[in-house]
Design a protein around this motif. Structure first.
Motif, PDB file in Angstrom:
ATOM      1  N   VAL A   1      -5.810 -28.155 126.592  1.00 47.37           N
ATOM      2  CA  VAL A   1      -4.497 -27.726 126.122  1.00 47.37           C
ATOM      3  C   VAL A   1      -3.433 -28.585 126.773  1.00 47.37           C
ATOM      4  CG1 VAL A   1      -4.490 -25.889 127.867  1.00 47.37           C
ATOM      5  CG2 VAL A   1      -2.854 -25.795 125.987  1.00 47.37           C
ATOM      6  N   CYS A   2      -2.490 -29.048 125.945  1.00 47.13           N
ATOM      7  CA  CYS A   2      -1.357 -29.854 126.402  1.00 47.13           C
ATOM      8  C   CYS A   2      -0.085 -29.090 126.028  1.00 47.13           C
ATOM      9  CB  CYS A   2      -1.396 -31.227 125.744  1.00 47.13           C
ATOM     10  SG  CYS A   2      -0.078 -32.354 126.245  1.00 47.13           S
ATOM     11  N   PRO A   3       0.412 -28.234 126.931  1.00 46.34           N
ATOM     12  CA  PRO A   3       1.492 -27.305 126.566  1.00 46.34           C
ATOM     13  C   PRO A   3       2.898 -27.892 126.732  1.00 46.34           C
ATOM     14  CG  PRO A   3       0.719 -26.820 128.778  1.00 46.34           C
ATOM     15  CD  PRO A   3      -0.086 -27.989 128.298  1.00 46.34           C
ATOM     16  N   VAL A   4       3.356 -28.566 125.709  1.00 46.55           N
ATOM     17  CA  VAL A   4       4.767 -28.978 125.722  1.00 46.55           C
ATOM     18  C   VAL A   4       5.652 -27.732 125.727  1.00 46.55           C
ATOM     19  CG1 VAL A   4       6.556 -30.260 124.476  1.00 46.55           C
ATOM     20  CG2 VAL A   4       4.218 -31.141 124.564  1.00 46.55           C
ATOM     21  N   GLU A   5       5.236 -26.725 124.977  1.00 45.64           N
ATOM     22  CA  GLU A   5       5.812 -25.380 125.012  1.00 45.64           C
ATOM     23  C   GLU A   5       4.711 -24.430 125.490  1.00 45.64           C
ATOM     24  OE1 GLU A   5       7.076 -24.714 121.054  1.00 45.64           O
ATOM     25  OE2 GLU A   5       8.758 -26.132 121.152  1.00 45.64           O
ATOM     26  N   PRO A   6       5.063 -23.237 125.995  1.00 46.78           N
ATOM     27  CA  PRO A   6       4.039 -22.311 126.502  1.00 46.78           C
ATOM     28  C   PRO A   6       2.961 -22.009 125.469  1.00 46.78           C
ATOM     29  CG  PRO A   6       6.235 -21.567 127.117  1.00 46.78           C
ATOM     30  CD  PRO A   6       6.437 -22.716 126.170  1.00 46.78           C
ATOM     31  N   GLN A   7       1.705 -22.004 125.933  1.00 49.72           N
ATOM     32  CA  GLN A   7       0.568 -21.773 125.046  1.00 49.72           C
ATOM     33  C   GLN A   7      -0.315 -20.655 125.607  1.00 49.72           C
ATOM     34  OE1 GLN A   7       0.039 -23.492 122.004  1.00 49.72           O
ATOM     35  NE2 GLN A   7       2.148 -24.095 122.517  1.00 49.72           N
ATOM     36  N   PRO A   8      -0.383 -19.512 124.933  1.00 50.99           N
ATOM     37  CA  PRO A   8      -1.261 -18.426 125.393  1.00 50.99           C
ATOM     38  C   PRO A   8      -2.714 -18.687 124.998  1.00 50.99           C
ATOM     39  CG  PRO A   8      -0.083 -17.761 123.414  1.00 50.99           C
ATOM     40  CD  PRO A   8       0.435 -19.128 123.770  1.00 50.99           C
ATOM     41  N   LEU A   9      -3.625 -18.298 125.871  1.00 52.14           N
ATOM     42  CA  LEU A   9      -5.054 -18.379 125.575  1.00 52.14           C
ATOM     43  C   LEU A   9      -5.417 -17.190 124.691  1.00 52.14           C
ATOM     44  CD1 LEU A   9      -7.796 -19.789 126.140  1.00 52.14           C
ATOM     45  CD2 LEU A   9      -8.041 -18.268 128.108  1.00 52.14           C
ATOM     46  N   GLN A  10      -5.817 -17.482 123.476  1.00 54.48           N
ATOM     47  CA  GLN A  10      -6.051 -16.420 122.510  1.00 54.48           C
ATOM     48  C   GLN A  10      -7.501 -16.389 122.062  1.00 54.48           C
ATOM     49  OE1 GLN A  10      -3.116 -17.402 119.493  1.00 54.48           O
ATOM     50  NE2 GLN A  10      -1.586 -16.071 120.453  1.00 54.48           N
ATOM     51  N   VAL A  11      -7.962 -15.199 121.714  1.00 54.16           N
ATOM     52  CA  VAL A  11      -9.314 -15.055 121.200  1.00 54.16           C
ATOM     53  C   VAL A  11      -9.399 -15.733 119.839  1.00 54.16           C
ATOM     54  CG1 VAL A  11      -8.875 -12.843 120.036  1.00 54.16           C
ATOM     55  CG2 VAL A  11     -11.182 -13.416 120.839  1.00 54.16           C
ATOM     56  N   GLU A  12     -10.529 -16.360 119.583  1.00 49.83           N
ATOM     57  CA  GLU A  12     -10.732 -17.055 118.316  1.00 49.83           C
ATOM     58  C   GLU A  12     -11.629 -16.230 117.402  1.00 49.83           C
ATOM     59  OE1 GLU A  12      -9.478 -20.046 117.286  1.00 49.83           O
ATOM     60  OE2 GLU A  12      -8.257 -20.209 119.106  1.00 49.83           O
ATOM     61  N   ALA A  13     -11.485 -16.455 116.110  1.00 47.41           N
ATOM     62  CA  ALA A  13     -12.305 -15.742 115.133  1.00 47.41           C
ATOM     63  C   ALA A  13     -13.777 -16.007 115.409  1.00 47.41           C
ATOM     64  CB  ALA A  13     -11.947 -16.206 113.723  1.00 47.41           C
ATOM     65  N   GLY A  14     -14.573 -14.960 115.343  1.00 48.89           N
ATOM     66  CA  GLY A  14     -15.999 -15.096 115.544  1.00 48.89           C
ATOM     67  C   GLY A  14     -16.466 -14.809 116.953  1.00 48.89           C
ATOM     68  N   MET A  15     -15.529 -14.640 117.912  1.00 47.65           N
ATOM     69  CA  MET A  15     -15.950 -14.375 119.290  1.00 47.65           C
ATOM     70  C   MET A  15     -16.393 -12.930 119.484  1.00 47.65           C
ATOM     71  SD  MET A  15     -13.232 -16.597 121.601  1.00 47.65           S
ATOM     72  CE  MET A  15     -14.038 -16.119 123.140  1.00 47.65           C
ATOM     73  N   GLY A  16     -15.949 -12.028 118.616  1.00 45.83           N
ATOM     74  CA  GLY A  16     -16.420 -10.657 118.646  1.00 45.83           C
ATOM     75  C   GLY A  16     -15.869  -9.818 119.783  1.00 45.83           C
TER      76      GLY A  16
END
Length: 275
Positions: free
Chosen positions: A50-65
Motif C-alpha cells: 500500500v502506498c497511501p498518498v491519502e489515508p488507506q484503511p485495511l479492509q476485508v476483501e470479497a471471498g475472505m469469509g
C-alpha cells in the motif's frame, strides 16, 4: 484481491515463461491510494502493498469469509518508502524506512498514512491465518542485531535481520525478516534449500531500475527462473527452492507460514545435486 491457486511441481516442469510469471510473480505492489493484495492458496498467505498518498484503511476483501481483515489473521508490515504512520485501533505507530510492525489477530481497525504525500510510505505486508492472538509490536530496524553470513569470495556477503520470529516479536505462525546484500554481492540463499513444512514469499527492493534479479525456483533437479525487477515479490511453494542472483546488490524481505516457525528447519540441497 488477486487469487493464486496452488500448483503441482510436475505441472510447473511444463510451464512457459508467461505461465511461471502468472502463477508466482507479484507486480505493481505500490499503486497510489490502492491496497494491492494477492491471496495464495499456498498456506493461505496474503502478500500485498500500500502506498497511501491519502489515508488507506485495511479492509476485508470479497471471498475472505470474515467481517474484518484480521478477524482470523495476523499481519507483518515493513515500510520500504518514506516515513509513514499506521493507526491500530486508534493507536498510532510511526514507521521510518525499514521499520516494521506486527499486528495480531482480532484487531478491527488498521489505517495507513504517509507523513509526506510527495514522499509516500510504501508498506509491504504478509498476512497468515492465526488461531491465537499476540500483541501489536513495533519493530525498529536499528534495534535488530543482524546475523552476518556469507563472504565476498562467494558473492553472498549479507546480513539477515529477523523481525518476527520465536526469539523476538512473537506471532502465531508468521515469520518475517529482511536480508541485505553488501556492495559487490549478488547471490542469495545459495546453496539452496527447500522446507516442506513452510511456504515463503520473497520481496526484492533497493534494486536500481535498470537492473534485474534472476529468481531461481522449482524442484532442486528441475529448476526454473523468473526475471524480477525492483519492488516485486514472488511466491515460493514448500517444494520449491528460492534463491536468486542479481545484476546489482539488493535487499529482500522474506515471509513464511506453515507447520512451524523454526528458521533453520531447512532441507539443504548440495551444489552437486542442483540442476
Amino acid at each position: 484481491m488477486e487469487i493464486r491457486h496452488n500448483v503441482h511441481p510436475t505441472d510447473v516442469k511444463r510451464y512457459t515463461t508467461d505461465e511461471l510469471r502468472e502463477n508466482f510473480l507479484i507486480q505493481d505492489l505500490f499503486q497510489p491510494n490502492k491496497i494491492k493484495m494477492v491471496y495464495s492458496h499456498v498456506d493461505r498467505m496474503i502478500a500485498g502493498g500500500v502506498c497511501p498518498v491519502e489515508p488507506q484503511p485495511l479492509q476485508v476483501e470479497a471471498g475472505m469469509g470474515v467481517d474484518y481483515f484480521l478477524e482470523r489473521r495476523e499481519i507483518g508490515i515493513i515500510n520500504v518508502g518514506g516515513t509513514g504512520y499506521i493507526d491500530v485501533n486508534g493507536q498510532r505507530y510511526t514507521l521510518n524506512r525499514t521499520d516494521g510492525l506486527y499486528i495480531g489477530k482480532g484487531v478491527k481497525d488498521v489505517v495507513f498514512y504517509s507523513q509526506d504525500s510527495h514522499k509516500p510510505a510504501k508498506f509491504y505486508f504478509n498476512s497468515a491465518p492465526a488461531h491465537a492472538t499476540y500483541p501489536t509490536t513495533k519493530i525498529e530496524r536499528s534495534s535488530i542485531a543482524g546475523n552476518h553470513l556469507g563472504a565476498i569470495t562467494h558473492s553472498n556477503d549479507r546480513t539477515i535481520y529477523k523481525y518476527i520470529h520465536p526469539q523476538g516479536v512473537q506471532s502465531c505462525q508468521l515469520v518475517m525478516g529482511m536480508t541485505a546484500l553488501e556492495n559487490g554481492n549478488m547471490w542469495n540463499s545459495m546453496p539452496s534449500h527447500t522446507h516442506e513444512r513452510r511456504m515463503e514469499v520473497y520481496f526484492y527492493f533497493d534494486l536500481p531500475e535498470e537492473d534485474v534479479v534472476f529468481h531461481l525456483m522449482g524442484q532442486p533437479q528441475e529448476t526454473r527462473h523468473i526475471v524480477m525487477r525492483n519492488e516485486e515479490a514472488v511466491i515460493s511453494p514448500s517444494w520449491s527452492i528460492h534463491s536468486g542472483v542479481g545484476t546489482h546488490n539488493y535487499t529482500f524481505i522474506w515471509g513464511m507460514a506453515g507447520e512451524n516457525q523454526v528458521f533453520d528447519d531447512m532441507d539443504a540441497v548440495a551444489m552437486k545435486d542442483i540442476r
